[in-house]
Scaffold this motif. Sequence first.
Motif, PDB file in Angstrom:
ATOM      1  N   GLN A   1       0.837  -1.198   0.000  1.00 18.81           N
ATOM      2  CA  GLN A   1       0.000   0.000   0.000  1.00 18.81           C
ATOM      3  C   GLN A   1       0.872   1.248   0.000  1.00 18.81           C
ATOM      4  OE1 GLN A   1      -2.939  -0.020   3.104  1.00 18.81           O
ATOM      5  NE2 GLN A   1      -3.445  -2.175   2.813  1.00 18.81           N
ATOM      6  N   ARG A   2       0.444   2.222  -0.767  1.00 19.00           N
ATOM      7  CA  ARG A   2       1.145   3.503  -0.801  1.00 19.00           C
ATOM      8  C   ARG A   2       0.507   4.471   0.195  1.00 19.00           C
ATOM      9  NH1 ARG A   2       4.619   4.401  -4.970  1.00 19.00           N
ATOM     10  NH2 ARG A   2       4.638   2.865  -6.665  1.00 19.00           N
ATOM     11  N   GLY A   3       1.332   5.267   0.824  1.00 21.34           N
ATOM     12  CA  GLY A   3       0.830   6.281   1.739  1.00 21.34           C
ATOM     13  C   GLY A   3       0.392   5.750   3.081  1.00 21.34           C
ATOM     14  N   ALA A   4       0.724   4.503   3.421  1.00 24.38           N
ATOM     15  CA  ALA A   4       0.341   3.951   4.717  1.00 24.38           C
ATOM     16  C   ALA A   4       1.185   4.589   5.822  1.00 24.38           C
ATOM     17  CB  ALA A   4       0.511   2.437   4.732  1.00 24.38           C
ATOM     18  N   ALA A   5       0.568   4.764   6.977  1.00 21.54           N
ATOM     19  CA  ALA A   5       1.257   5.400   8.101  1.00 21.54           C
ATOM     20  C   ALA A   5       0.831   4.741   9.398  1.00 21.54           C
ATOM     21  CB  ALA A   5       0.971   6.901   8.149  1.00 21.54           C
ATOM     22  N   VAL A   6       1.773   4.646  10.334  1.00 24.33           N
ATOM     23  CA  VAL A   6       1.524   4.151  11.684  1.00 24.33           C
ATOM     24  C   VAL A   6       1.971   5.232  12.655  1.00 24.33           C
ATOM     25  CG1 VAL A   6       2.057   2.397  13.408  1.00 24.33           C
ATOM     26  CG2 VAL A   6       1.828   1.746  10.997  1.00 24.33           C
TER      27      VAL A   6
END
Length: 632
Positions: free
Chosen positions: A152-157
Amino acid sequence: MGQRRTPFGDRARYWFDSTLARGAAALVGWMALLCLAVVVPTSAVLVWTDPDAPPSLADRLAEVWRLTGETLRLGGATGTPLRALMSVLLALVTLLFVSTLVGLITTALTERLTSLRRGRSTVLEHGHAVVLGWSEQVFTVVSELVTANANQRGAAVVVLADRDKTVMEEALSTKVGSFGRTRLICRSGPTTDPAVLPLSSPATAGVVLVMPPDDPDADAEVVKTLLALRAALAGAEPRPPVVAAVRDNQYRLAACLAAGPGGVVLESDTVTARLIVQAARRPGISLVHQELLDFAGDEFYLLSEPSLTGRPFGDALLSYSTSSVVGLVRGATPLLNPPPETPIAPDDLIVVITRDDDTAWLDDCADLAEQAAMASRPSTPTPAERVLLLGWNRRAPLMIDQLHRRARPGSTVDVVAERGEATIRQVSEADADSGNGLSLALHHGDITRPETLRHLDVHSYDSVIVLGRDPVPGQPPDDPDNRTLVTLLLLRRLEEATGRELPLVTELIDDRNRALAPISPGADVIISGKLIGLLMSQISQNRHLAAVFEELFSAEGTGVRLRPATDYVLPGSETFFATVVAAARRRGECAIGYRSHDDSSTSPGYGVRINPPKRERRRWTAEDEVVVIGKD
């Protein structure tokens, strides 16, 4: 006798120190004198050595003043004393303005950089995962989320905890490694403060995970964090799903109420205790659980398959060549391993184990099942068991309760632990409730001392469970593992002395200590925090799986079992895995994999193969095991 006279150097140094103690004005004065003491003589040397210097003394002194003024930016105007004084005044005003402006800019930039370093800016993300709190589970959760977001592109935690931002980033980078396409964002602040939670933008998050901290009041803090989250999300619609974990069952109801209708709350100690007991009864089961729960292997998915509507559930078991069917979800109720004749309703979701959501396709494999290779003997009854429990912690009473629930008449549990009122009381209470099925005995001793283990006939037990102490506040979190490693080293020495392998199960806190554990390949290692972290990560990606895992890890429900392969296929026969699935169906079970005895000592899988293709053909030995979903 006359008073001793203080040396001039000491008096001068004391006077100098006293003037500096008067504040900034004295410091500025000394700096000015020091500059003049260097600049004026140097300017005079430059003027007197210049061939083009003016001949008169007054003109030379004026040139010295001009050079001094240019060097110190004090103005270099010459002429009457009033004119020189005014030039100095203007230069001082200019210097004051510039220095003040530079100071203000520097202070503002420093405060901004400090704020960024402390993680006090608001995150502007959408669909991200928010992790609240800090514990050993954080590393597992972040690692699994990174794996799940690999495509996935742009995933953030976003991790929000009451710790320094830089320290959190360094710890996560060290233990997790590369984050791939996932951006890791850390913010600092107490998770129990509703005014701080908006820093992580929970209202726009895809999921919020609440970690139980590593302290005695962890459950109370989880409940308080959930209440703060509810206050921070007041008026936000739709609310993100919440996944949390508590240790004690007494806090679960309060945590569920605080999490809201869409929240999922796990009991970490209960789940861990059940898995340890399962591993003690069937070594290797922990490897199966890890394969099922991490995102690196095959996972649980829920599928809608209209073409199977109306057909019996048993037909679905052989309808997928690269996926393993294990049950149905009817409404919100999971039906794991239902009877084979159960009809599949139009709204039922099929629970499968597969590599990804796009790898489950229909491919009828019923014709691969070979009746001639199927075994027809009944299941081997479970005999009475002898269990040795070395050590004690808060999960030990839960393990004894699990052992009691499925104990056969004549079963015994021997507990070896150091003297302590809590240990004696809890074992006595468990013994009082154990009835006739389980005999419980408590022995006092330090399991890190060789003489304690030498007096035990450890090889006479069907399983040996090694537990570490509960972490003590103020001590390193992996201190219990240090004692556990010492015990394992002593047990390993007994194995080498006798040449016999112990049926060993041990619990560790830090996954990094697994590589240090001196154990045989057949031993099981349960990383308590990692298992809960894996569960939370799976549910965070699909909260509808929470009910499936609840049933899978319940005390009396349908769970993962390891059975002898001879219960399903004839030893020495070469056949497809579809034959094993058909044989398990005939016994009312769902076969999902196997453990090869020949590869049981080879890492990393140690012979465990989950969801093999139905068309895989292999020769089955009497020592092989089959992984099934079923009941005892």
